[in-house]
Design a protein around this motif. Structure first.
Motif, PDB file in Angstrom:
ATOM      1  N   GLU A 104       7.901   4.702  -6.844  1.00 34.21           N
ATOM      2  CA  GLU A 104       7.257   5.878  -6.521  1.00 34.21           C
ATOM      3  C   GLU A 104       7.301   6.377  -5.610  1.00 34.21           C
ATOM      4  N   CYS A 105       6.428   6.128  -4.832  1.00 36.10           N
ATOM      5  CA  CYS A 105       6.371   7.466  -3.274  1.00 36.10           C
ATOM      6  C   CYS A 105       8.435   7.817  -3.011  1.00 36.10           C
ATOM      7  N   ARG A 106       9.514   7.415  -3.761  1.00 28.71           N
ATOM      8  CA  ARG A 106       9.937   7.898  -3.401  1.00 28.71           C
ATOM      9  C   ARG A 106      10.305   8.839  -4.037  1.00 28.71           C
ATOM     10  N   GLU A 154      10.612   3.361   5.821  1.00 24.33           N
ATOM     11  CA  GLU A 154      10.977   2.048   5.949  1.00 24.33           C
ATOM     12  C   GLU A 154      10.654   2.446   4.358  1.00 24.33           C
ATOM     13  N   HIS A 155       9.262   2.787   4.139  1.00 23.01           N
ATOM     14  CA  HIS A 155       9.151   2.150   2.661  1.00 23.01           C
ATOM     15  C   HIS A 155       9.659   2.946   1.855  1.00 23.01           C
ATOM     16  N   LEU A 156       9.823   4.465   1.985  1.00 20.29           N
ATOM     17  CA  LEU A 156      10.644   4.712   1.224  1.00 20.29           C
ATOM     18  C   LEU A 156      11.855   4.273   0.174  1.00 20.29           C
ATOM     19  N   LYS A 210       1.249  -1.051  -0.030  1.00 21.08           N
ATOM     20  CA  LYS A 210       0.005   0.222  -0.517  1.00 21.08           C
ATOM     21  C   LYS A 210       1.176   1.504   0.136  1.00 21.08           C
ATOM     22  N   HIS A 211       0.683   1.704  -1.386  1.00 20.92           N
ATOM     23  CA  HIS A 211       1.727   3.274  -1.314  1.00 20.92           C
ATOM     24  C   HIS A 211       0.863   4.573  -0.219  1.00 20.92           C
ATOM     25  N   PHE A 212       1.211   5.491  -0.010  1.00 26.37           N
ATOM     26  CA  PHE A 212       1.500   6.437   0.894  1.00 26.37           C
ATOM     27  C   PHE A 212       0.943   7.445   0.066  1.00 26.37           C
TER      28      PHE A 212
END
Ligand SMILES: [Zn+2]
Length: 203
Positions: free
Chosen positions: A34-36, A27-29, A2-4
């Motif tokens: 895409e989120c980066r 952590e997700h980054l 799941k993206h932010f």
């Protein structure tokens, strides 16, 4: 995975989230390209906005910019700006009966353009049909004078050209025609001064 959301990333770069959320996003980054990309976009936007607040333009640039926004005169056309204003004209003065006739042969006018005064004395030669024009350009701020080119024009056509002396004086003799003006080359700008007509010429 799941993206932010964009909103999440804006909050993230503004550092307004709880430490817990922040840590999860960090952590997700690491793993989400895409989120980066979203994070990088919003951090550069935030940085630009912050830089803008700190940025103060040089005072000179500010002064120049302000001068561009000075309200212009209502009737001030482009030509109007370059036209010297008539401030005095002997022909408009009430003369005593005895000297009235002399106003036809000699006329003195004073023009103003900014800090500059342009004094004109126009005289009709008693015997010929020629007009003598004596002028002086004076700077009201500094006594310093430099010679400058002066052209007598009829419409767009140059009739005569001369140069002022160190005192700002110049002299021209010409046959009177209608619609005459002088062009003074001041600071690479041409200032126009209307040359008066003579009602008695040709009569
Ligand atoms: Zn993601």
């Amino acid at each position: 995975m799941k993206h932010f959301t964009t909103k999440d990333w804006i909050d993230y770069v503004r550092d307004v989230q709880t430490a817990d959320v922040s840590a999860r996003m960090k952590e997700h980054l690491e793993n989400c390209e895409e989120c980066r990309a979203s994070f990088q976009l919003w951090s550069s936007v935030t940085k630009a906005a912050a830089d803008d607040l700190n940025y103060a333009p040089p005072s000179d640039a500010l002064r120049i910019a302000r001068s561009q926004f000075v309200p212009s005169k209502p009737a001030g056309s482009f030509l109007g700006e370059l036209m010297a204003n008539l401030v005095f004209d002997t022909a408009q003065q009430a003369l005593t009966a005895g000297v009235r006739s002399s106003s036809n042969v000699c006329r003195q006018l004073l023009y103003q353009h900014g800090q500059r005064f342009i004094d004109l004395r126009v005289e009709k030669a008693p015997t010929t049909d020629e007009v003598s024009l004596i002028g002086q350009i004076q700077e009201s701020t500094s006594g310093k004078q430099t010679t400058m080119p002066v052209a007598l024009c009829c419409g767009e056509r140059i009739i005569q050209q001369t140069q002022t002396n160190d005192m700002g004086e110049f002299h021209m003799v010409f046959s009177p025609v209608e619609d005459l003006h002088l062009e003074l080359d001041i600071c690479e700008k041409k200032i126009r001064v209307r040359v008066p007509e003579f009602p008695d010429v040709g009569k």
